[in-house]
Write an enzyme that holds these catalytic residues in place. Structure first.
Site, PDB file in Angstrom:
ATOM      1  N   LYS A  13      -7.581  73.401  70.756  1.00 17.66           N
ATOM      2  CA  LYS A  13      -6.407  71.904  71.906  1.00 17.66           C
ATOM      3  C   LYS A  13      -5.557  72.488  72.808  1.00 17.66           C
ATOM      4  CE  LYS A  13      -7.452  68.139  69.361  1.00 17.66           C
ATOM      5  NZ  LYS A  13      -8.407  67.035  70.418  1.00 17.66           N
ATOM      6  N   SER A  22      -2.477  68.040  71.050  1.00 17.68           N
ATOM      7  CA  SER A  22      -1.714  67.625  69.579  1.00 17.68           C
ATOM      8  C   SER A  22      -1.057  68.541  69.914  1.00 17.68           C
ATOM      9  CB  SER A  22      -2.627  68.460  68.574  1.00 17.68           C
ATOM     10  OG  SER A  22      -1.899  68.159  67.668  1.00 17.68           O
ATOM     11  N   TYR A  73      -9.905  74.842  65.053  1.00 14.99           N
ATOM     12  CA  TYR A  73      -9.096  73.243  65.546  1.00 14.99           C
ATOM     13  C   TYR A  73      -8.264  73.452  66.252  1.00 14.99           C
ATOM     14  CZ  TYR A  73      -6.924  68.913  66.021  1.00 14.99           C
ATOM     15  OH  TYR A  73      -6.220  68.051  66.316  1.00 14.99           O
TER      16      TYR A  73
END
Ligand code: UDP
Length: 340
Positions: free
Chosen positions: A154, A125, A150
């Site tokens: 990544k 992302s 979160y």
């Protein structure tokens, strides 16, 4: 014989669109999902679009034995890994749940896939870039400390993949850094299905337009941007899905120049929240009820991609206008309303 691609999390928003594009490009696709954050709507939509049912394996990638069984049941040539939790706010409230699920599932996959020297594509992302004033961002732009568990998963998974391809002979990895995926398939048979109140802008817009939500709050109109609202790089979901097909082809056709490659997947075009709302109103001929609200904690002011590397190395380019994409998002919302 067609190459076989495993799509973990293949019943979700991005996974379902990727499944369609891969199958239409001639790959055999195996969909694996535990349906923890989606139902069968998109999988059924995929089957309708393709006119056939790709094999569906209901399984959890945190279950190592299930991953091993999957790889012994199917001859997998490449894996695209989407199976992960993705709610930023929830990850702040429940970090252990996020780290456990997102890291363990990826580690299990790598452990099994790397035995035979696999091809692994990881869905990363643009959040890895954080707040930056050097715009647009290239793959060389520095990563910033993640602001949520979160986002951190990544970054950690990117690092795990980078280190693994160095260590395990034959293993190849690509990380695609997505900007803001929006829209739906032109058939309106698959699209985004947020659970509860949407966090993301476009589902909130379409739900407001259909009457499910009273009013859209635009978070902040005092940012140092041309109209005061945040700027993002909104990428059409089908364009995004096509980038995966190009990346898989690069891996399987032996075209990779390094064992681990990273690509930005964006349009290169900044669009503000207000511009997006106005474009939605115009293309769909309606008025949206919205108000300005305070800034949302954690939002960066502006970010958009320099997609040159993906354009040149993957032979991929975003093709759809933001208007076309917003029309597809609205068609999907209306399709959902008709089904109820
Ligand atoms: N946004 C907004 N109202 C909403 C949801 C989002 O104004 O109800 C804004 C948000 O502040 C950001 C942009 O829309 O500037 C995109 O947010 P989204 O959550 O879709 O993606 P993000 O860029 O945070 O990953």
């Amino acid at each position: 014989m067609a190459k076989q691609v495993l799509v973990s999390g293949g019943a979700g928003f991005i996974g379902s669109h990727v499944t369609v594009e891969l199958a239409q490009a001639g790959y055999d696709v195996v969909v694996a999902d535990n349906f923890s954050n989606c139902d069968k709507t998109c999988y059924e939509g995929v089957c309708r679009i393709l006119g056939k049912r790709p094999p569906l394996v209901e399984m959890d990638f945190c279950d190592k034995a299930a991953v091993e069984k999957l790889f012994s049941d199917y001859q997998i040539d490449a894996v695209i890994h989407f199976a992960a939790f993705k709610a930023v706010g929830e990850s702040v409230a429940e970090p252990v749940k996020y780290y456990k699920n997102n890291l363990l599932s990826f580690l299990n996959l790598l452990e099994v896939a790397s035995v035979k020297g696999g091809n692994v594509l990881f869905s990363s992302s643009a959040t890895v870039y954080g707040e930056t004033d050097q715009l647009p961002v290239t793959e060389q732009s520095p990563r910033q400390s993640a602001t949520s568990p979160y986002g951190n998963t990544k970054q950690i998974c990117e690092d795990i993949l980078r280190d693994s391809v160095k260590a395990y002979l034959g293993l190849k990895g690509i990380a695609l850094r997505y900007f803001n995926p929006i829209g739906a398939h032109p058939s309106a048979l698959i699209g985004e299905l947020p659970r509860g109140v949407p966090n993301n802008l476009v589902p909130f817009i379409t739900q407001t337009a259909i009457g499910k939500r009273a009013c859209l709050s635009i978070f902040g109109n005092d940012y140092p941007t041309p109209d005061g609202t945040c700027q993002r790089d909104y990428i059409d979901i089908v364009d995004l899905a096509r980038a995966h097909v190009c990346a898989v082809a690069r891996m399987l056709d032996g075209k990779m120049e390094q064992a681990y490659e990273i690509y930005n997947v964006g349009t290169g075009r900044p669009v503000s929240v207000l511009e997006l709302v106005t474009a939605f109103e115009k293309v769909n001929g309606l008025k949206l009820n919205y108000k300005f609200a305070p800034r949302r904690p954690g939002d960066v002011t502006a970010i958009w991609a320099d997609p040159t590397l993906a354009n040149e190395k993957l032979g991929w380019k975003a093709t759809r206008t933001v208007e076309q994409t917003l029309a597809s998002a609205w068609a999907w919302e209306k399709h959902l309303a008709e089904k109820q």
